[in-house]
Enzyme design. Structure first.
Site: not given
Ligand code: AMP
Length: 189
Positions: A13, A88, A127, A135, A146
């Site tokens: 993404k 989400r 990655r 990370r 996740r």
């Molecule tokens: P991402 O980089 O989008 O994969 O987000 C990393 C982490 O941030 C996720 O695993 C969640 O813990 C938190 N996070 C990001 N976006 C959201 C969202 N829209 N709702 C809830 N948690 C989020």
């Protein structure tokens, strides 16, 4: 152009969002990036989100809804935006619909990147390895969590946006360039 990029973690993404930013001159709104910055800056929000994110769980809907609502009011979002990692949950999607209505904004499309789960786990772990420092949320247990969270809470958004006639599904397993082309084509329809 106002878009949502939907897909599990590691589906690409972020990479595709970068292409779309250039192509359409719009901004990327990544809740994950905003939260990671808050953690790095040790803000109250960051402290609140840190443990939750390290486990691969979701931070509360209220927190991310507030982040996005505030961002959507910024000048740089008026021309268009791409939401990456938000919404989400169905609750977040409903909140977003209400927000957009109130702000007189309308989504053009929701792009779903469809991927194979096992290939995805391998991709995410690679990655992390390539980045040298993984990370905090990229070890295998967390990655699997996740993906479970995605399947349970986020995947229902596919049907939600399909019902609204906004869904464009693209094969996210092909190479970066082909995915980019497929998205471009999907947005022309
Ligand atoms: P991402 O980089 O989008 O994969 O987000 C990393 C982490 O941030 C996720 O695993 C969640 O813990 C938190 N996070 C990001 N976006 C959201 C969202 N829209 N709702 C809830 N948690 C989020």
């Amino acid at each position: 152009m106002k878009l949502i990029l939907l897909g599990p973690p590691g589906a690409g993404k972020g990479t595709q969002a970068k292409f779309l930013i250039e192509e359409y001159g719009i901004v990327q709104l990544s809740t994950g990036d905003i939260l990671r910055k808050a953690i790095a800056d040790e803000t109250a929000l960051g402290l609140q989100a840190k443990e939750i994110m390290a486990r691969g769980d979701l931070v509360s809907d209220d927190v991310v809804n507030a982040i996005i609502s505030e961002r959507l009011d910024s000048e740089d979002c008026q021309k268009g935006f791409i939401l990456d990692g938000f919404p989400r949950t169905l609750k977040q999607a409903d909140s977003l619909s209400a927000m957009l209505l109130e702000k007189n904004m309308k989504l053009d499309a929701v792009i779903e990147l469809k991927v194979d789960e096992e290939a995805l786990v391998a991709r995410i772990l690679m990655r992390a390895k390539e980045a040298g420092e993984s990370r905090a949320d990229d070890n295998e247990t967390v990655v699997r969590n996740r993906l479970d969270v995605y399947r349970e809470l986020t995947e229902p958004l596919v049907a939600y946006y399909e019902a609204k006639g906004l869904l464009r599904t693209v094969n996210g397993m092909s190479d970066m360039q082909s995915v980019k082309e497929a998205i471009r084509k999907a947005l022309q329809n």
